[in-house]
Design a protein around this motif. Structure first.
Motif, PDB file in Angstrom:
ATOM      1  N   ASP A 537       0.679  -1.199   0.043  1.00  0.00           N
ATOM      2  CA  ASP A 537       0.101  -0.041  -0.102  1.00  0.00           C
ATOM      3  C   ASP A 537       1.016   1.271   0.170  1.00  0.00           C
ATOM      4  OD1 ASP A 537       1.089   0.300   2.532  1.00  0.00           O
ATOM      5  OD2 ASP A 537      -0.897  -0.283   3.666  1.00  0.00           O
ATOM      6  N   GLU A 538       0.232   2.209  -0.064  1.00  0.00           N
ATOM      7  CA  GLU A 538       0.973   3.690   0.058  1.00  0.00           C
ATOM      8  C   GLU A 538       2.002   3.923   1.092  1.00  0.00           C
ATOM      9  OE1 GLU A 538      -2.874   4.385   2.075  1.00  0.00           O
ATOM     10  OE2 GLU A 538      -2.461   3.328   0.046  1.00  0.00           O
ATOM     11  N   SER A 539       1.763   3.257   2.394  1.00  0.00           N
ATOM     12  CA  SER A 539       2.651   3.546   3.524  1.00  0.00           C
ATOM     13  C   SER A 539       3.704   2.599   3.659  1.00  0.00           C
ATOM     14  CB  SER A 539       1.652   3.300   4.687  1.00  0.00           C
ATOM     15  OG  SER A 539       0.402   4.068   4.711  1.00  0.00           O
ATOM     16  N   TYR A 540       3.717   1.639   2.729  1.00  0.00           N
ATOM     17  CA  TYR A 540       4.724   0.573   2.656  1.00  0.00           C
ATOM     18  C   TYR A 540       6.143   1.272   2.895  1.00  0.00           C
ATOM     19  CZ  TYR A 540       7.390  -3.859   2.127  1.00  0.00           C
ATOM     20  OH  TYR A 540       8.061  -4.969   2.194  1.00  0.00           O
ATOM     21  N   LEU A 541       6.413   1.963   1.899  1.00  0.00           N
ATOM     22  CA  LEU A 541       7.806   2.444   1.665  1.00  0.00           C
ATOM     23  C   LEU A 541       8.243   3.392   2.666  1.00  0.00           C
ATOM     24  CD1 LEU A 541       7.864   3.256  -2.167  1.00  0.00           C
ATOM     25  CD2 LEU A 541       8.835   1.227  -0.998  1.00  0.00           C
ATOM     26  N   PRO A 542       7.438   4.233   3.227  1.00  0.00           N
ATOM     27  CA  PRO A 542       7.913   5.223   4.583  1.00  0.00           C
ATOM     28  C   PRO A 542       7.942   4.581   5.832  1.00  0.00           C
ATOM     29  CG  PRO A 542       5.390   5.728   3.650  1.00  0.00           C
ATOM     30  CD  PRO A 542       6.016   4.869   2.748  1.00  0.00           C
ATOM     31  N   THR A 543       7.042   3.385   5.852  1.00  0.00           N
ATOM     32  CA  THR A 543       7.102   2.658   7.030  1.00  0.00           C
ATOM     33  C   THR A 543       8.248   1.821   7.046  1.00  0.00           C
ATOM     34  OG1 THR A 543       4.763   2.381   7.172  1.00  0.00           O
ATOM     35  CG2 THR A 543       6.031   0.630   8.625  1.00  0.00           C
ATOM     36  N   MET A 544       8.978   1.372   5.891  1.00  0.00           N
ATOM     37  CA  MET A 544      10.150   0.578   5.775  1.00  0.00           C
ATOM     38  C   MET A 544      11.218   1.356   5.794  1.00  0.00           C
ATOM     39  SD  MET A 544       8.862  -2.334   6.520  1.00  0.00           S
ATOM     40  CE  MET A 544      10.452  -3.049   6.396  1.00  0.00           C
ATOM     41  N   ASN A 553       5.854   7.462  -5.334  1.00  0.00           N
ATOM     42  CA  ASN A 553       5.158   6.503  -4.634  1.00  0.00           C
ATOM     43  C   ASN A 553       3.582   6.132  -5.115  1.00  0.00           C
ATOM     44  OD1 ASN A 553       4.481   4.400  -2.563  1.00  0.00           O
ATOM     45  ND2 ASN A 553       4.518   5.907  -0.858  1.00  0.00           N
ATOM     46  N   PHE A 554       3.176   5.269  -4.817  1.00  0.00           N
ATOM     47  CA  PHE A 554       1.641   5.093  -4.954  1.00  0.00           C
ATOM     48  C   PHE A 554       0.825   5.963  -4.061  1.00  0.00           C
ATOM     49  CE2 PHE A 554       2.869   0.469  -5.766  1.00  0.00           C
ATOM     50  CZ  PHE A 554       2.842   0.518  -7.052  1.00  0.00           C
ATOM     51  N   SER A 555      -0.417   6.563  -4.481  1.00  0.00           N
ATOM     52  CA  SER A 555      -1.096   7.067  -3.893  1.00  0.00           C
ATOM     53  C   SER A 555      -2.624   6.711  -4.295  1.00  0.00           C
ATOM     54  CB  SER A 555      -1.067   8.762  -4.332  1.00  0.00           C
ATOM     55  OG  SER A 555      -1.873   9.515  -3.983  1.00  0.00           O
ATOM     56  N   PRO A 556      -3.431   6.867  -2.882  1.00  0.00           N
ATOM     57  CA  PRO A 556      -4.910   6.723  -3.199  1.00  0.00           C
ATOM     58  C   PRO A 556      -5.743   7.570  -4.036  1.00  0.00           C
ATOM     59  CG  PRO A 556      -4.348   6.595  -0.756  1.00  0.00           C
ATOM     60  CD  PRO A 556      -3.107   7.255  -1.533  1.00  0.00           C
ATOM     61  N   ALA A 557      -4.882   8.704  -4.189  1.00  0.00           N
ATOM     62  CA  ALA A 557      -5.584   9.756  -5.174  1.00  0.00           C
ATOM     63  C   ALA A 557      -5.354   9.604  -6.621  1.00  0.00           C
ATOM     64  CB  ALA A 557      -5.058  11.264  -4.742  1.00  0.00           C
ATOM     65  N   SER A 558      -4.487   8.722  -6.894  1.00  0.00           N
ATOM     66  CA  SER A 558      -4.314   8.573  -8.154  1.00  0.00           C
ATOM     67  C   SER A 558      -5.120   7.071  -8.712  1.00  0.00           C
ATOM     68  CB  SER A 558      -2.660   8.142  -8.526  1.00  0.00           C
ATOM     69  OG  SER A 558      -2.052   9.203  -7.996  1.00  0.00           O
ATOM     70  N   LEU A 559      -6.119   7.287  -9.393  1.00  0.00           N
ATOM     71  CA  LEU A 559      -7.117   6.238  -9.829  1.00  0.00           C
ATOM     72  C   LEU A 559      -6.467   5.363 -10.790  1.00  0.00           C
ATOM     73  CD1 LEU A 559     -10.024   8.530 -10.533  1.00  0.00           C
ATOM     74  CD2 LEU A 559      -9.430   7.318  -8.375  1.00  0.00           C
ATOM     75  N   GLY A 560      -5.261   5.677 -11.321  1.00  0.00           N
ATOM     76  CA  GLY A 560      -4.638   4.579 -12.295  1.00  0.00           C
ATOM     77  C   GLY A 560      -3.673   3.825 -11.645  1.00  0.00           C
ATOM     78  N   ASP A 561      -3.373   4.047 -10.584  1.00  0.00           N
ATOM     79  CA  ASP A 561      -2.445   3.471  -9.795  1.00  0.00           C
ATOM     80  C   ASP A 561      -2.779   1.897  -9.787  1.00  0.00           C
ATOM     81  OD1 ASP A 561      -0.567   5.345  -9.558  1.00  0.00           O
ATOM     82  OD2 ASP A 561      -0.549   5.566  -7.452  1.00  0.00           O
ATOM     83  N   ALA A 563      -3.068   0.075 -12.113  1.00  0.00           N
ATOM     84  CA  ALA A 563      -2.178  -0.805 -13.322  1.00  0.00           C
ATOM     85  C   ALA A 563      -0.945   0.188 -13.431  1.00  0.00           C
ATOM     86  CB  ALA A 563      -2.934  -0.031 -14.712  1.00  0.00           C
ATOM     87  N   ALA A 564      -0.313   0.634 -12.231  1.00  0.00           N
ATOM     88  CA  ALA A 564       0.977   1.238 -11.991  1.00  0.00           C
ATOM     89  C   ALA A 564       1.903   0.232 -11.396  1.00  0.00           C
ATOM     90  CB  ALA A 564       0.819   2.627 -11.584  1.00  0.00           C
ATOM     91  N   VAL A 565       3.306   0.421 -11.409  1.00  0.00           N
ATOM     92  CA  VAL A 565       4.099  -0.487 -11.044  1.00  0.00           C
ATOM     93  C   VAL A 565       5.222   0.429 -10.262  1.00  0.00           C
ATOM     94  CG1 VAL A 565       5.302  -1.031 -12.850  1.00  0.00           C
ATOM     95  CG2 VAL A 565       5.524  -2.332 -11.199  1.00  0.00           C
ATOM     96  N   ILE A 566       5.662   0.188  -9.075  1.00  0.00           N
ATOM     97  CA  ILE A 566       7.091   0.667  -8.781  1.00  0.00           C
ATOM     98  C   ILE A 566       8.195  -0.510  -8.812  1.00  0.00           C
ATOM     99  CG2 ILE A 566       8.498   1.716  -6.828  1.00  0.00           C
ATOM    100  CD1 ILE A 566       5.937   2.515  -5.875  1.00  0.00           C
ATOM    101  N   VAL A 567       9.470  -0.230  -9.619  1.00  0.00           N
ATOM    102  CA  VAL A 567      10.392  -1.336  -9.581  1.00  0.00           C
ATOM    103  C   VAL A 567      11.533  -0.967  -8.872  1.00  0.00           C
ATOM    104  CG1 VAL A 567       9.750  -2.241 -12.008  1.00  0.00           C
ATOM    105  CG2 VAL A 567      11.185  -0.177 -11.824  1.00  0.00           C
ATOM    106  N   ASN A 568      12.398  -1.954  -8.755  1.00  0.00           N
ATOM    107  CA  ASN A 568      13.803  -1.457  -7.982  1.00  0.00           C
ATOM    108  C   ASN A 568      14.874  -1.179  -9.133  1.00  0.00           C
ATOM    109  OD1 ASN A 568      14.484  -3.980  -8.805  1.00  0.00           O
ATOM    110  ND2 ASN A 568      15.084  -4.863  -7.192  1.00  0.00           N
TER     111      ASN A 568
END
Length: 800
Positions: A537-544, A553-561, A563-568
């Motif tokens: 979820d959107e809290s994962y990266l800041p929590t870790m 980062n992902f955002s609840p406000a972004s409706l298209g997320d 179908a989005a991806v974060i990669v390393n």
């Protein structure tokens, strides 16, 4: 004659009780160490040999060739095993095993979380020769919703009542107990407390994914290499059409899988020591450690024999007149040799029994450190006792042969005059033995330092996330619709800094898939890579505490997320888009497309033995765990509050938690154990070498007692005499250090190559190890040197 040898040998040993005990104790330590290591090696080398079919059993592995190398998996898809059996007559049977996450098991009022539940085919227990105490091995797992339990698990739920036919709930699903086994043998690469029939679930028969540990039983005359050579035909027949369908690529592109999708066979007896993929059922051993500990056992035994030889030789001066008188009375050299060999064999036999006593005392500690369960019966069965007595005989002869010939070769006139000076060649031999001993000891010291350096580095390296103060709450899926309200209530606690819902804890193995970069041209080729998948979820990266390298980062406000991806960072490098990744589209199996919106900085999500691999993060939490970033001012109070909130939300499971740093430490349990074992035996090796040096120094100083007396009469100080006597031995130890350094550097350099991330071997390690070796040698020699320097010269010169 033999009786006379034994009587005289016993008198000699009892006459010099202290010396005999020291000599026997040093040898007993060496024998005990060798025996303990032998027990460890035996368990490691006999893994998976318990099955009557062991020599015919092979695991099917999968290798996928990518842009930067080959990834190997010990798991294949659901249809592979049976498909291979149907295709090749030399395959007599196939069977599968799957891992399950920890599941709750219920019977009446009893509910426990079970971590070792596996799904297996109906013939699994038969193929692996695991007998049933209750039930029929041939039919126990044929029916859906049937389960076989271990004896201990059955007793936990049913007490002393029969288990057969009883219904238990596993993850709320009813299953029938159809069999009970004693347990899976300890020396097995898999373990489970419950085996559920795989017939319980109907699965689509596919070839191109992974998930099942699959085993084949071959005909005794089958050649596994020839069989492997035919596997590309199966890839072409089954895998290529699936890849074309799932990945949306052309036939030509999919056909490349014949060369990049590689099935192979691995003997099950090789799995424990030779397989180190990140999807192993359990943590395996390492064949390199077998070599290391095997050499360690041999060297410790050699050190003990050398120590025995040097101490026996050092005692010869006291018996020189005895030898001279025996020769005057007509004793032959052969009878003297026999006498001294009898003493040596008697002493080594006593040392062997003393060693067995030491093994009995040390075995519980050794088992705890090594993670083994060797029993004292392993060393006391009649075969072992015969071998141990034979070793005592061989060691007695090997260690006593030189002192026997050395003592029996004294010249009559010389020894009766009190002159026992040995020839120069014999002095060189004894010095050589000391050099060898301390070279080995120095190697152990250097090796121990580097092993602990590497372990410390792995445990304290920068991970790319913050593992400290992360509380992991397990089984949160049992909260169902209360999961989000529970998380929000936790955030109201002042000690909770942040919270995230995700089953993907960085140190756990995650799901994976093949991905490729979508091209803008229709005829472009695709370079696939394998990527792990996190659902966050959107809290994962800041929590870790993870950092973004590019994008957002992902955002609840972004409706298209969705179908989005974060990669390393590793993923974009292997996809070839490191310079401009944001906005690019990647495709995974099932022709699902995702747009890259962010790049997270690389972080370690497995052991430091493995390189950081590609990772894709998808938006949408999986509900297995909640991870909290907490303040640790009052941990007990915080846990109490969370437990009460858990109870208030009526979860269907008990409150269970861990801290992330504790889970992280479990990644390196094997390395920590190896370090402790290596250190323990390294210390004992140094002790044995010191006893040998003690013996040689005593021998040498006794030979020079009159020289020391003359020097004192002529005005030499005690300090100068101590320095003179010590210098001789410190030179030998210095030579041993010079020999040990390059050998150990090469050996430890090779060992470190196993780790993708490793320490550098620094020069100061050798300085510290050398200084420790010299310090131990100086303390050992100083006792004898100071004693000789302080002795009254009148006593040593009154016979002149």
């Amino acid at each position: 004659m033999i009786k006379n040898y034994i009587i005289i040998a016993w008198r000699s040993l009892t006459k010099n009780k202290v010396f005999s005990f020291i000599n026997m104790f040093g040898l007993a330590i060496g024998l005990a160490c060798c025996m303990l290591i032998t027990g460890y090696l035996h368990q490691e080398l006999t893994y998976d040999t318990y099955s009557s079919n062991a020599k015919q059993l092979y695991r099917v592995n999968l290798g996928t060739v990518g842009a930067v190398g080959t990834d190997t998996y010990p798991i294949v898809d659901v249809a592979v095993g049976e498909g291979m059996k149907n295709a090749y007559p030399e395959i007599l049977a196939s069977t599968r095993l799957t891992s399950n996450p920890p599941l709750f098991v219920e019977y009446g009022s009893r509910q426990f979380k079970e971590n070792q539940i596996a799904g297996v085919d109906s013939n699994f227990l038969q193929i692996f020769s695991i007998p049933l105490l209750e039930g029929d091995n041939k039919t126990a797992l044929i029916e859906p919703n049937s389960v076989v339990l271990t004896k201990d698990m059955a007793k936990k739920y049913f007490g002393e009542y029969p288990a057969l036919g009883r219904i238990i709930l596993i993850a709320k699903a009813p299953v029938k107990v159809t069999g009970v086994i004693d347990k899976v043998p300890d020396n097995s690469h898999f373990h489970a407390d419950a085996f559920i029939s795989l017939n319980t679930k109907n699965r689509q028969q596919t070839w191109s994914n992974v998930g099942f540990y699959t085993y084949l039983m071959l005909d005794k005359n089958a050649d596994p290499k020839k069989l492997e050579a035919q596997f590309p035909q199966l890839v072409s027949k089954y895998v290529v059409p699936e890849i074309q369908r799932d990945m949306g690529v052309s036939v030509v592109e999919a056909q490349k899988s014949v060369n990049t999708f590689l099935f192979s066979l691995q003997p099950i007896t090789d799995i424990h020591l030779h397989s180190h993929t990140k999807y192993e059922r359990e943590a395996n051993g390492d064949i390199n450690y077998i070599y290391i500990f095997g050499v360690l056992a041999i060297f410790i035994l050699i050190l003990a024999c050398i120590n025995f030889t040097n101490l026996s030789t050092a005692a010869s001066a006291k018996r020189s007149k005895e030898v001279g008188i025996r020769k005057v009375l007509g004793s032959l050299k052969s009878s003297l040799v026999g006498q001294f060999l009898a003493e040596s064999i008697m002493l080594t036999t006593l040392a062997m029994f003393f060693a067995l006593a030491l093994v009995y005392l040390l075995l519980p500690y050794f088992n705890e450190v090594a993670g083994k369960n060797t029993t004292i019966q392993f060393y006391l069965n009649y075969k072992a006792l015969i071998i141990e007595l034979f070793i005592a005989l061989i060691v007695g002869v090997a260690a006593g042969i030189y002192p026997a010939f050395f003592i029996s070769s004294f010249k009559i006139l010389s020894v009766l005059k009190g002159n026992t000076n040995s020839q120069n060649s014999k002095s060189v031999l004894r010095s050589g033995l000391i050099v060898f001993q301390f070279a080995i000891s120095t190697m152990f010291i250097i090796g121990t330092i580097i092993v602990y350096q590497q372990l410390h580095y792995m445990q304290n390296q920068k991970l790319g996330y913050d593992k400290e103060q992360i509380l992991v709450i397990n089984d949160t899926y049992t909260l169902k619709n209360n999961l989000e309200p529970f998380k929000n209530q936790l955030l109201q606690n002042k000690q909770v800094v942040n919270a995230t819902i995700s089953s993907d804890v960085p140190i756990r193995t995650s799901d994976g898939t093949q991905i490729y970069l979508k091209s803008t041209t229709a005829d472009a080729s695709h370079s696939e890579i394998h990527s792990a998948i996190y659902h966050i979820d959107e809290s994962y990266l800041p929590t870790m505490g993870m950092k973004m390298a590019a994008g957002r980062n992902f955002s609840p406000a972004s409706l298209g997320d969705s179908a989005a991806v974060i990669v390393n960072e590793t993923a974009i490098k292997e996809l070839g888009i490191a310079s401009d990744p944001i906005g690019k589209t990647i495709v995974r199996s099932g022709q699902r497309e995702f747009t890259i919106v962010g790049v997270v900085k690389d972080f370690h999500y497995s052991s430091a033995k493995e390189k950081i691999a590609p990772l894709m993060m998808l938006y949408g939490h999986s509900n297995g765990t909640i991870m909290l970033k907490v303040k640790t001012a009052d941990v007990a109070g915080l846990l109490s509050d969370i437990k009460q909130q858990w109870t208030d939300f009526h979860a269907d499971s008990p409150f269970s938690y861990t801290f992330l740093d504790d889970q992280f430490a479990q990644l390196y349990v094997n390395e920590a154990r190896t370090g402790k074992i290596f250190t323990s035996f390294a210390i004992l090796a140094v002790v044995i070498a010191s006893l040998g040096l003690f013996g040689l120094s005593a021998f040498s100083i006794r030979q020079r007692v009159k020289e020391i007396g003359i020097r004192k009469v002529l005005g030499a100080s005690s300090g100068s005499i101590t320095g003179m006597l010590s210098a001789q031995f410190l030179k030998l130890v210095s030579l041993s250090i010079i020999i040990a350094v390059p050998i150990t550097w090469y050996a430890m350099h090779k060992w470190l190559q196993e780790f993708a991330y490793r320490v550098e071997i620094h020069w100061w390690v050798f300085i510290v190890a050398g200084a420790l070796a010299l310090m131990v040698a100086f303390i050992t020699v100083s006792f004898q040197s100071v004693r000789a320097a302080l002795a009254n010269p009148v006593k040593s010169l009154r016979s002149e």
